[in-house]
Design an enzyme around this catalytic site. Structure first.
Site, short mmCIF file in Angstrom:
data_model
loop_
_atom_site.label_atom_id
_atom_site.label_comp_id
_atom_site.label_asym_id
_atom_site.label_seq_id
_atom_site.Cartn_x
_atom_site.Cartn_y
_atom_site.Cartn_z
CB SER A 1 56.99 -22.33 50.27
OG SER A 1 55.95 -23.30 50.25
N GLY B 1 59.49 -24.44 53.33
CA GLY B 1 59.77 -25.72 53.96
C GLY B 1 59.42 -25.80 55.43
CG ASN C 1 56.10 -27.39 54.22
OD1 ASN C 1 56.16 -27.87 53.10
ND2 ASN C 1 56.33 -26.10 54.45
CG ASP D 1 55.22 -26.29 42.46
OD1 ASP D 1 54.09 -25.84 42.21
OD2 ASP D 1 55.96 -25.79 43.35
CG HIS E 1 54.57 -23.47 45.85
ND1 HIS E 1 55.23 -24.66 45.59
CD2 HIS E 1 54.77 -23.18 47.16
CE1 HIS E 1 55.81 -25.08 46.72
NE2 HIS E 1 55.54 -24.21 47.67
#
Length: 213
Positions: free
Chosen positions: A30, A67, A95, A183, A186
């Site tokens: 991502s 992801g 991830n 979040d 990111h």
């Protein structure tokens, strides 16, 4: 008339053909894909603009999938490395950390990715990830060692970390919040801009390593 045609033909032969732009694939998750951002604000578009401003004739291909783990990146490697690809950036492992995947598995996947690039004689910029301490010191030791070890083994360029350019102001989370999306994972548009500015010189080194001719 024939003389004019011959002159035009001779001039065409004497004019050097324009070289095709280099093709740079950004293989990642991502962070590469530009999660949560308008398309023009993501990592690849901003890197493309930065390189163009530096006078680089290169097309940056976004091979980031949100992801994705190192296993996912490996599964996509063959169709990501099309014949026209000249170099690759690898930004994978975040991830794996979020899922607590065994560092040995992450190492094996990244090893196979670099092996695939080596088989195609492609220079690689490997962007390191750093494990948090909550998995324990052994996990962190084993995971963090993956990137410098593999870079040395395959002769890849090594970037200290995707977020490293944001840490110039210190590791205080409060100082980083303005560069992150809500979040906290990111980067936002400004964060991406700083990341591109920090990684950019290493990307230039990567492009300079592309064999000529």
């Amino acid at each position: 008339m024939r003389a004019i045609r011959n002159l035009i033909f001779a001039c065409a032969l004497a004019t050097p053909a324009l070289a095709d732009p280099l093709t740079l694939v950004a293989l990642g998750d991502s962070l590469t894909a530009g999660y949560g951002l308008p398309p023009e604000d993501g990592f690849v578009p901003q890197l493309q603009a930065w390189l163009t401003a530096q006078g680089q004739d290169v097309v940056v291909v976004n091979a980031g999938v949100s992801g994705d783990t190192t296993a996912g990146g490996l599964a996509r490697l063959d169709w990501s490395l099309t014949p026209e690809v000249d170099a690759m950036i690898v930004t994978l492992g975040g991830n794996d950390l979020l899922r607590g995947i065994d560092p040995a598995a992450s190492r094996a996947n990244l090893d196979a990715i670099l092996q695939g690039a080596q088989a195609r004689k492609l220079p690689v910029l490997l962007v390191a990830m750093s494990a948090p301490g909550n998995y324990g010191p052994e996990y962190k030791r084993d995971f963090d060692a993956i990137y410098p070890d593999l870079a040395a083994q395959y002769g890849a360029l090594l970037a200290p970390g995707f977020f490293a350019p944001l840490l110039k102001e210190g590791a205080d989370p409060a100082s980083l919040a303005r560069y992150l999306q809500p979040d906290g994972l990111h980067p936002n548009r400004d964060g991406v801009a700083r990341i591109v500015e920090g990684l950019g010189p290493q990307v230039l080194n990567l492009l300079a390593a592309v064999p000529k001719g």
